[in-house]
Design a protein around this motif. Structure first.
Motif, PDB file in Angstrom:
ATOM      1  N   ALA A  29       4.233  -3.673  -3.573  1.00 34.18           N
ATOM      2  CA  ALA A  29       5.280  -3.558  -2.564  1.00 34.18           C
ATOM      3  C   ALA A  29       5.245  -2.223  -1.833  1.00 34.18           C
ATOM      4  N   SER A  30       4.526  -1.251  -2.399  1.00 32.78           N
ATOM      5  CA  SER A  30       4.413   0.056  -1.755  1.00 32.78           C
ATOM      6  C   SER A  30       3.386   0.062  -0.630  1.00 32.78           C
ATOM      7  N   TYR A  31       2.705  -1.061  -0.409  1.00 36.88           N
ATOM      8  CA  TYR A  31       1.643  -1.121   0.593  1.00 36.88           C
ATOM      9  C   TYR A  31       1.866  -2.314   1.530  1.00 36.88           C
ATOM     10  N   PRO A  32       2.956  -2.299   2.291  1.00 40.54           N
ATOM     11  CA  PRO A  32       3.235  -3.430   3.185  1.00 40.54           C
ATOM     12  C   PRO A  32       2.274  -3.455   4.371  1.00 40.54           C
ATOM     13  N   GLU A  33       2.034  -4.644   4.866  1.00 41.40           N
ATOM     14  CA  GLU A  33       1.120  -4.823   5.998  1.00 41.40           C
ATOM     15  C   GLU A  33       1.916  -4.613   7.294  1.00 41.40           C
ATOM     16  N   THR A  34       2.208  -3.357   7.588  1.00 43.85           N
ATOM     17  CA  THR A  34       3.037  -3.008   8.733  1.00 43.85           C
ATOM     18  C   THR A  34       2.196  -2.907  10.006  1.00 43.85           C
ATOM     19  N   PRO A  35       2.830  -2.991  11.185  1.00 48.25           N
ATOM     20  CA  PRO A  35       2.087  -2.790  12.436  1.00 48.25           C
ATOM     21  C   PRO A  35       1.385  -1.436  12.477  1.00 48.25           C
ATOM     22  N   GLU A  36       2.016  -0.422  11.888  1.00 47.49           N
ATOM     23  CA  GLU A  36       1.419   0.912  11.890  1.00 47.49           C
ATOM     24  C   GLU A  36       0.116   0.943  11.099  1.00 47.49           C
ATOM     25  N   ILE A  37       0.113   0.327   9.917  1.00 46.13           N
ATOM     26  CA  ILE A  37      -1.099   0.366   9.100  1.00 46.13           C
ATOM     27  C   ILE A  37      -2.175  -0.538   9.688  1.00 46.13           C
ATOM     28  N   LEU A  38      -1.778  -1.622  10.359  1.00 47.87           N
ATOM     29  CA  LEU A  38      -2.764  -2.480  11.014  1.00 47.87           C
ATOM     30  C   LEU A  38      -3.432  -1.751  12.176  1.00 47.87           C
ATOM     31  N   LEU A  39      -2.666  -0.950  12.909  1.00 43.82           N
ATOM     32  CA  LEU A  39      -3.233  -0.153  13.990  1.00 43.82           C
ATOM     33  C   LEU A  39      -4.171   0.908  13.432  1.00 43.82           C
ATOM     34  N   PHE A  40      -3.763   1.523  12.319  1.00 44.16           N
ATOM     35  CA  PHE A  40      -4.621   2.510  11.657  1.00 44.16           C
ATOM     36  C   PHE A  40      -5.912   1.862  11.180  1.00 44.16           C
ATOM     37  N   GLU A  41      -5.815   0.634  10.659  1.00 42.69           N
ATOM     38  CA  GLU A  41      -6.996  -0.070  10.174  1.00 42.69           C
ATOM     39  C   GLU A  41      -8.013  -0.291  11.287  1.00 42.69           C
TER      40      GLU A  41
END
Length: 372
Positions: free
Chosen positions: A204-216
């Motif tokens: 739960a500490s690693y949600p697939e957020t828009p921010e992390i998808l952009l970083f990916e």
């Protein structure tokens, strides 16, 4: 809602968890003042209703005792509520006691001489910080009327008189404004993972957020072919852990070392922190595979490659070191940051490149040297 009955009448009032903030806080760890009793009452209610036994204490005034809390103090507290046997408490009311385990992280300041941290007092030296943890168990007891709030808490809700309406958030009291979090939430929240909970290992500490998808999207362009082959075959949760660690490493490096993120102390910090976190959440073997593969990116400068491999290995070794000393759990991330920033990098245990050009570029005279 508090309902009280007597032979002549029935009355009710309301208590809201955020109201603890306007009550008196304890100045002694063995004293149950109103705010602590009020907070404990709602934690007990949460435990009895939802089964949550462990709570993160966000408002550090709660259960502060004699630690002289300040907003800048590096202190984290957690409360574990377990039934305790009450003894020697004569009362006509129900007497409830709970063991509360308080975990505190301390900053221990030392002096620095010739790049080494030493204990004691010295003149005209920079400060570095070490850390330690302390644990102590307090027994908090309060008398409770059947179906009622803890002693001293009755009537605080102010709904009274059968109005059926809880008090407005903030209660209209000027002294409350600014003392509670947005939305008038309490200064604690349930830790749903139990006593052994570790947020670094919680999916739960690693949600697939828009921010992390952009970083990916951006980070995939920085991966080597070998690294991408490994990454694309990892379960999605491990991919997210890897990406979150990469972003966290970059964010911390830019925050602590804004002028040396490339080839300097910040670069060393970023690689060591990233590798240490990967070793914890992905395992040392997979962390090494990914770290080694990343350095096979085409046109990598040999001296940069040597620096990065050294600092990557240092980070993985740091995870093993802390784990062997019982410090690979809940406070691992904080421990790594403090150690790298205040001790290991200043002591020259990692590697950077010097001298560098005005834009941190490598010069013909550049060499691999200890950090400082």
């Amino acid at each position: 809602m508090i309902v009280k009955t007597n032979p002549a009448d029935t009355s009710f009032s309301f208590l809201c968890d955020w109201q603890y903030s306007i009550l008196n806080f304890s100045t002694n760890t063995i004293t149950d003042t109103t705010a602590e009793k009020f907070a404990l009452f709602f934690m007990v209610l949460d435990k009895n209703t939802f089964g949550h036994q462990n709570f993160n204490i966000q408002d550090k005034r709660l259960f502060n005792g004699n630690t002289n809390y300040s907003d800048t103090a590096n202190i984290e507290r957690k409360i574990a509520i377990e039934p305790a046997q009450a003894s020697g408490r004569a009362s006509l009311l129900a007497s409830i006691c709970y063991n509360t385990t308080v975990i505190t992280v301390h900053e221990n300041w030392h002096c620095t001489q010739s790049g080494l941290c030493v204990s004691g007092v010295c003149d005209e030296c920079a400060l570095c910080v070490d850390y330690s943890f302390s644990y102590h168990t307090e027994v908090h007891c309060f008398d409770e009327e059947v179906g009622g709030p803890p002693s001293g808490g009755g009537g605080t809700g102010g709904g009274g008189g059968g109005t059926g309406t809880p008090p407005e958030c903030g209660g209209g009291l000027p002294q409350l404004r600014g003392q509670v979090q947005e939305g008038c939430t309490p200064g604690w929240n349930p830790n749903t993972g139990g006593i052994g909970y570790d947020p670094d290992l919680d999916p739960a500490s690693y949600p697939e957020t828009p921010e992390i998808l952009l970083f990916e999207q951006d980070y995939r362009g920085q991966m080597s072919t070998q690294e991408l082959a490994i990454f694309d075959n990892m379960p999605r949760i491990k991919q997210l852990q890897y990406l979150f660690n990469a972003k966290s490493a970059l964010d911390w490096a830019q925050s602590i070392y804004p002028t040396s993120v490339h080839n300097g102390n910040g670069d060393a910090f970023r690689h060591a922190y990233f590798s240490a976190m990967n070793a914890k959440v992905l395992g040392v073997h997979l962390a090494k595979q990914l770290g080694d593969a990343h350095e096979t990116f085409p046109n990598n400068n040999p001296i940069e490659n040597q620096m990065d491999l050294f600092n990557n290995q240092y980070g993985r070794n740091l995870f093993v070191e802390l784990s062997q000393n019982g410090m690979g759990g809940h406070f691992f991330k904080e421990s790594v940051i403090l150690l790298l920033k205040n001790i290991r990098i200043p002591n020259g245990e990692l590697r950077k490149i010097a001298p560098l050009g005005p834009n941190s570029e490598i010069l013909p005279s550049s060499q691999l040297v200890p950090t400082d």
